[in-house]
Structures are given as structure tokens and as C-alpha cells.
Design a protein around this motif. Structure first.
Motif, mmCIF file in Angstrom:
data_model
loop_
_atom_site.group_PDB
_atom_site.id
_atom_site.type_symbol
_atom_site.label_atom_id
_atom_site.label_comp_id
_atom_site.label_asym_id
_atom_site.label_seq_id
_atom_site.Cartn_x
_atom_site.Cartn_y
_atom_site.Cartn_z
ATOM 1 N N ARG A 79 0.853 -1.200 0.000
ATOM 2 C CA ARG A 79 0.000 0.000 0.000
ATOM 3 C C ARG A 79 0.879 1.237 0.000
ATOM 4 N N LEU A 80 1.817 1.283 0.928
ATOM 5 C CA LEU A 80 2.809 2.358 0.983
ATOM 6 C C LEU A 80 4.176 1.701 1.144
ATOM 7 N N PHE A 81 5.090 2.096 0.300
ATOM 8 C CA PHE A 81 6.412 1.485 0.267
ATOM 9 C C PHE A 81 7.410 2.339 1.032
ATOM 10 N N VAL A 82 8.252 1.680 1.818
ATOM 11 C CA VAL A 82 9.313 2.366 2.547
ATOM 12 C C VAL A 82 10.633 2.040 1.844
ATOM 13 N N PRO A 83 11.223 3.043 1.196
ATOM 14 C CA PRO A 83 12.510 2.789 0.550
ATOM 15 C C PRO A 83 13.582 2.476 1.592
ATOM 16 N N GLU A 84 14.625 1.818 1.164
ATOM 17 C CA GLU A 84 15.660 1.370 2.103
ATOM 18 C C GLU A 84 16.210 2.517 2.954
ATOM 19 N N ILE A 85 16.416 3.681 2.366
ATOM 20 C CA ILE A 85 16.958 4.832 3.099
ATOM 21 C C ILE A 85 16.066 5.228 4.285
ATOM 22 N N ALA A 86 14.764 4.933 4.179
ATOM 23 C CA ALA A 86 13.789 5.363 5.177
ATOM 24 C C ALA A 86 13.407 4.272 6.166
ATOM 25 N N ARG A 87 14.012 3.126 6.065
ATOM 26 C CA ARG A 87 13.652 2.021 6.961
ATOM 27 C C ARG A 87 14.145 2.303 8.367
ATOM 28 N N TRP A 88 13.246 2.078 9.309
ATOM 29 C CA TRP A 88 13.472 2.437 10.712
ATOM 30 C C TRP A 88 14.758 1.824 11.257
ATOM 31 N N GLU A 89 15.013 0.572 10.943
ATOM 32 C CA GLU A 89 16.207 -0.095 11.449
ATOM 33 C C GLU A 89 17.480 0.620 10.990
ATOM 34 N N LYS A 90 17.447 1.183 9.817
ATOM 35 C CA LYS A 90 18.591 1.936 9.305
ATOM 36 C C LYS A 90 18.618 3.340 9.925
ATOM 37 N N LEU A 91 17.454 3.966 9.989
ATOM 38 C CA LEU A 91 17.344 5.325 10.515
ATOM 39 C C LEU A 91 17.803 5.412 11.966
ATOM 40 N N LYS A 92 17.411 4.462 12.781
ATOM 41 C CA LYS A 92 17.742 4.555 14.216
ATOM 42 C C LYS A 92 19.223 4.368 14.496
ATOM 43 N N LEU A 93 19.966 3.834 13.528
ATOM 44 C CA LEU A 93 21.414 3.692 13.690
ATOM 45 C C LEU A 93 22.173 4.949 13.283
ATOM 46 N N LYS A 94 21.507 5.817 12.553
ATOM 47 C CA LYS A 94 22.127 7.050 12.054
ATOM 48 C C LYS A 94 22.229 8.042 13.218
ATOM 49 N N ASP A 97 24.295 14.051 11.171
ATOM 50 C CA ASP A 97 23.661 14.727 10.035
ATOM 51 C C ASP A 97 22.244 14.229 9.756
ATOM 52 N N LEU A 98 21.500 13.969 10.820
ATOM 53 C CA LEU A 98 20.125 13.490 10.676
ATOM 54 C C LEU A 98 19.220 14.498 9.982
ATOM 55 N N ASN A 99 19.491 15.772 10.178
ATOM 56 C CA ASN A 99 18.662 16.802 9.548
ATOM 57 C C ASN A 99 18.624 16.611 8.036
ATOM 58 N N SER A 100 19.786 16.556 7.419
ATOM 59 C CA SER A 100 19.866 16.383 5.963
ATOM 60 C C SER A 100 19.398 14.997 5.550
ATOM 61 N N TYR A 101 19.739 13.999 6.337
ATOM 62 C CA TYR A 101 19.333 12.630 6.027
ATOM 63 C C TYR A 101 17.804 12.516 5.984
ATOM 64 N N LEU A 102 17.134 13.123 6.954
ATOM 65 C CA LEU A 102 15.670 13.058 6.979
ATOM 66 C C LEU A 102 15.043 13.779 5.790
ATOM 67 N N MET A 103 15.677 14.828 5.331
ATOM 68 C CA MET A 103 15.183 15.506 4.125
ATOM 69 C C MET A 103 15.207 14.522 2.950
ATOM 70 N N LYS A 104 16.269 13.749 2.829
ATOM 71 C CA LYS A 104 16.381 12.739 1.765
ATOM 72 C C LYS A 104 15.366 11.621 1.977
ATOM 73 N N VAL A 105 15.202 11.192 3.223
ATOM 74 C CA VAL A 105 14.250 10.130 3.554
ATOM 75 C C VAL A 105 12.851 10.502 3.088
ATOM 76 N N PHE A 106 12.404 11.710 3.437
ATOM 77 C CA PHE A 106 11.046 12.108 3.078
ATOM 78 C C PHE A 106 10.903 12.338 1.576
ATOM 79 N N ALA A 107 11.919 12.873 0.936
ATOM 80 C CA ALA A 107 11.860 13.080 -0.514
ATOM 81 C C ALA A 107 11.753 11.744 -1.241
ATOM 82 N N GLU A 108 12.570 10.779 -0.863
ATOM 83 C CA GLU A 108 12.529 9.480 -1.538
ATOM 84 C C GLU A 108 11.253 8.708 -1.213
ATOM 85 N N THR A 109 10.793 8.797 0.015
ATOM 86 C CA THR A 109 9.545 8.130 0.389
ATOM 87 C C THR A 109 8.384 8.706 -0.417
ATOM 88 N N ASP A 110 8.372 10.010 -0.550
ATOM 89 C CA ASP A 110 7.325 10.669 -1.340
ATOM 90 C C ASP A 110 7.401 10.239 -2.803
#
Length: 160
Positions: A79-94, A97-110
Motif C-alpha cells: 500500500r505504501l512502500f518504505v525505501p531502504e533509506i527510510a527504513r526504521w532499522e537503518k534510521l535509528k542507527l544514524k 547529520d540526521l537533519n539532511s538525512y531526513l530531508m532525503k528520507v522524506f523526498a525518496e519516500t514521497d
């Protein structure tokens, strides 16, 4: 007694989280970040559940591990796909530079979900105040992710 999270418990968690992280900043300036991370966690929890159900069906069909992994990365089966960059298991290890990373996460998810994020895709995690400080710091984001990591946000885990 239910193990599900009630609406009152959830609201209390959000209030406490916002109060802890925002410090002396105005709540209106901070809530968009909390909502964005909340959405991302919920999206991940639901995606992981769908993914596990799909994995079990593919195993039952007798597909090889490589065929299963390939199928699990097909956007169109969710229904809604989570790209690898946005997967929680990866995100929580970051941790940097989370600010910029999250900008990429939301752009790719969108992008992967045909523009479904709407206003969430416009949240600027790099936004700065007049004195040049980030509205939300990297350490704030690390803490926010830690807090949400403790919650399960699938439909089965919510009592509302």
C-alpha cells in the motif's frame, strides 16, 4: 487488560515527548518534526508487518531466498512502500547529520509513493532561527527517534 496503546496513553506520550525535546521553543515550531517522525515510524511499522506477511506467503510458495528478497523490494506489492533509506532499522542507527538525512528520507519516500506525503515532504529539518541555530538539532532528532523506537504503531498495537 489490553496490551494495546490507548489514545490517552498515546496523547500523553506525545505531550511528554514534545515537552522534553522542545525546551523553550514554541510548540508550534516543533510539532511538525514530531509529526513527521511519528508518521515515519507508523509507516515503517505497517510496512514491516505487510512485508513479513508477504515473506511468509512467498516462503510457502517455495520461492528461493533471492527470489523472496527481490519480490519484497517491489514497490507495487505494498500500500505504501518504505525505501531502504527510510527504513526504521537503518534510521535509528544514524547518529550524524540526521537533519539532511531526513530531508532525503522524506523526498525518496514521497517519490516512491507517488507524492502521497503532501505537506510532510515540505518539512525543513535544516531550518534555522534568526541566530543561525537549527530549530531541531541532531541530538534532538536522535532522542526523538529513540523515543518512538520504543513504540509499536501498527493497527494491531493501537486501541483507537
Amino acid at each position: 487488560m489490553s496490551d494495546k496503546l490507548s489514545l490517552a496513553e498515546f496523547e500523553s506520550f506525545l505531550d511528554e515527548t514534545c515537552d522534553t525535546l522542545r525546551g523553550n521553543r514554541d510548540a508550534a515550531e516543533f510539532k511538525e518534526y514530531v509529526i513527521a517522525i511519528l508518521f515515519l515510524k507508523r509507516l515503517n511499522d505497517r510496512f514491516n508487518l505487510e512485508r513479513e506477511v508477504r515473506r511468509n506467503k512467498l516462503i510457502a510458495k517455495g520461492l528461493s531466498p533471492s527470489q523472496i528478497e527481490e519480490d519484497l523490494e517491489r514497490r507495487e506489492v505494498y500500500r505504501l512502500f518504505v525505501p531502504e533509506i527510510a527504513r526504521w532499522e537503518k534510521l535509528k542507527l544514524k547518529k550524524e547529520d540526521l537533519n539532511s538525512y531526513l530531508m532525503k528520507v522524506f523526498a525518496e519516500t514521497d517519490e516512491k509513493n507517488r507524492g502521497c506525503l503532501g505537506a510532510l515532504n515540505d518539512i525543513d529539518f535544516n531550518k534555522t532561527s534568526a541566530n543561525g541555530e537549527n530549530f531541531i538539532t541532531n541530538s534532538d532528532l536522535v532522542e526523538l527517534i529513540k523515543k518512538f523506537d520504543k513504540m509499536k504503531l501498527t493497527d494491531e498495537d493501537l486501541d483507537f
